[in-house]
Design a protein around this motif. Structure first.
Motif, short mmCIF file in Angstrom:
data_model
loop_
_atom_site.label_atom_id
_atom_site.label_comp_id
_atom_site.label_asym_id
_atom_site.label_seq_id
_atom_site.Cartn_x
_atom_site.Cartn_y
_atom_site.Cartn_z
N GLY A 1 0.74 -1.47 0.14
CA GLY A 1 0.70 -0.59 0.17
C GLY A 1 1.06 1.14 0.11
N LYS A 2 0.22 2.25 -0.05
CA LYS A 2 1.10 3.56 -0.12
C LYS A 2 1.45 3.71 1.99
CE LYS A 2 1.58 8.13 -1.58
NZ LYS A 2 2.13 8.46 -1.88
N VAL A 3 3.04 4.33 1.71
CA VAL A 3 3.42 4.22 2.82
C VAL A 3 4.16 5.47 3.15
CG1 VAL A 3 5.21 3.82 4.45
CG2 VAL A 3 3.44 1.92 3.51
N GLN A 4 3.81 6.69 4.18
CA GLN A 4 4.05 7.78 4.64
C GLN A 4 4.62 7.71 5.36
OE1 GLN A 4 0.81 10.70 3.80
NE2 GLN A 4 1.57 11.09 1.84
N VAL A 5 6.16 8.31 6.01
CA VAL A 5 6.57 8.14 7.35
C VAL A 5 7.57 10.06 7.28
CG1 VAL A 5 8.74 8.06 8.36
CG2 VAL A 5 7.43 6.24 6.90
N VAL A 6 6.70 9.87 8.08
CA VAL A 6 7.13 11.93 8.07
C VAL A 6 7.47 12.57 9.26
CG1 VAL A 6 5.74 14.10 7.70
CG2 VAL A 6 4.79 12.67 6.13
N VAL A 7 8.39 12.94 9.88
CA VAL A 7 8.74 14.00 10.77
C VAL A 7 8.53 15.13 10.91
CG1 VAL A 7 10.90 14.66 12.38
CG2 VAL A 7 11.04 12.12 10.60
N PHE A 8 8.05 15.81 11.82
CA PHE A 8 7.69 17.22 12.56
C PHE A 8 8.42 17.88 13.50
CE2 PHE A 8 4.01 14.90 10.68
CZ PHE A 8 3.24 15.51 9.51
N ASN A 9 8.22 19.04 13.58
CA ASN A 9 9.73 20.36 14.62
C ASN A 9 7.81 20.13 15.64
OD1 ASN A 9 7.61 22.39 14.11
ND2 ASN A 9 9.42 23.11 13.00
N HIS A 10 8.28 20.68 16.79
CA HIS A 10 7.14 21.04 17.76
C HIS A 10 6.56 21.80 17.62
CE1 HIS A 10 10.64 24.44 18.53
NE2 HIS A 10 9.73 25.10 18.67
N LEU A 11 6.56 22.34 16.48
CA LEU A 11 5.43 23.55 15.96
C LEU A 11 4.93 22.48 15.29
CD1 LEU A 11 7.66 26.89 14.87
CD2 LEU A 11 6.23 26.04 16.68
N GLY A 12 4.86 21.70 15.15
CA GLY A 12 4.10 20.32 13.27
C GLY A 12 4.75 21.13 11.96
N GLU A 14 6.40 20.36 9.06
CA GLU A 14 7.30 18.75 8.72
C GLU A 14 8.93 19.66 8.27
OE1 GLU A 14 7.76 16.88 4.36
OE2 GLU A 14 5.34 17.31 5.06
N VAL A 15 9.48 18.64 9.12
CA VAL A 15 10.82 18.53 8.63
C VAL A 15 11.03 17.72 7.48
CG1 VAL A 15 13.46 18.84 9.95
CG2 VAL A 15 10.64 19.43 11.31
N ILE A 16 10.94 16.56 7.91
CA ILE A 16 11.30 15.72 6.69
C ILE A 16 10.26 14.97 6.33
CG2 ILE A 16 13.16 14.24 7.85
CD1 ILE A 16 14.94 14.24 5.12
N ARG A 17 10.28 14.27 4.46
CA ARG A 17 9.07 13.27 4.63
C ARG A 17 9.98 12.27 3.73
NH1 ARG A 17 3.80 13.55 2.73
NH2 ARG A 17 3.70 15.68 3.41
N ILE A 18 10.75 11.61 4.76
CA ILE A 18 11.34 10.42 4.88
C ILE A 18 10.96 9.09 3.43
CG2 ILE A 18 13.08 8.34 5.44
CD1 ILE A 18 12.17 9.88 8.66
N VAL A 19 9.30 8.73 3.89
CA VAL A 19 9.21 7.84 2.84
C VAL A 19 8.18 8.45 2.10
CG1 VAL A 19 8.25 5.34 1.89
CG2 VAL A 19 10.42 5.73 3.70
N ASP A 20 7.18 8.34 0.93
CA ASP A 20 5.96 8.34 0.30
C ASP A 20 5.86 7.98 -0.94
OD1 ASP A 20 3.56 10.04 -0.30
OD2 ASP A 20 4.17 11.69 -0.40
N GLU A 21 5.83 6.48 -0.66
CA GLU A 21 5.78 5.95 -1.84
C GLU A 21 4.97 4.75 -1.72
OE1 GLU A 21 10.10 5.00 -2.26
OE2 GLU A 21 9.40 3.38 -0.92
N MET A 22 4.52 3.44 -2.36
CA MET A 22 4.12 2.48 -2.74
C MET A 22 4.90 1.14 -2.41
SD MET A 22 0.72 2.41 -3.48
CE MET A 22 0.02 1.34 -3.98
N GLN A 23 4.42 0.50 -1.64
CA GLN A 23 5.81 -0.40 -0.86
C GLN A 23 4.87 -1.55 -0.49
OE1 GLN A 23 7.87 0.83 2.76
NE2 GLN A 23 8.54 1.98 1.74
N THR A 24 5.22 -2.89 -1.11
CA THR A 24 5.08 -4.43 -0.93
C THR A 24 4.65 -4.33 0.94
OG1 THR A 24 7.03 -5.19 -0.48
CG2 THR A 24 5.84 -4.82 -2.25
N ALA A 25 3.90 -5.30 1.02
CA ALA A 25 3.92 -6.04 2.38
C ALA A 25 5.02 -6.62 3.06
CB ALA A 25 2.63 -6.87 2.41
N GLY A 26 5.33 -6.47 4.23
CA GLY A 26 6.46 -6.82 4.97
C GLY A 26 7.25 -5.96 5.73
#
Length: 66
Positions: A1-12, A14-26
């Motif tokens: 499915g579609k996977v997103q991993v995002v890191v935010f600072n203390h103000l909410g 977005e600092v960096i979007r590490i993953v934003d892609e389709m991935q297989t299960a596992g």
């Protein structure tokens, strides 16, 4: 499915979007280097996984020290 991993600072902001892609299960790993963040402090991460049948969200805290 579609996977997103995002890191935010203390103000909410977005600092960096590490993953934003389709991935297989596992099992998958991501690496976050401290130079990708804005120095020591508390950060928040959010993991979103969305497939045809369900949606999953996980949130947590990252504490970066010098």
């Amino acid at each position: 499915g579609k996977v997103q991993v995002v890191v935010f600072n203390h103000l909410g902001q977005e600092v960096i979007r590490i993953v934003d892609e389709m991935q297989t299960a596992g099992s998958h790993q991501v690496r976050l280097n401290n130079y990708e963040l804005n120095g020591a402090g508390s950060y928040f991460y959010q993991i979103n996984v969305e497939s045809d049948r369900q949606r999953f969200t996980e949130r947590g805290t990252i504490v970066l020290t010098k």
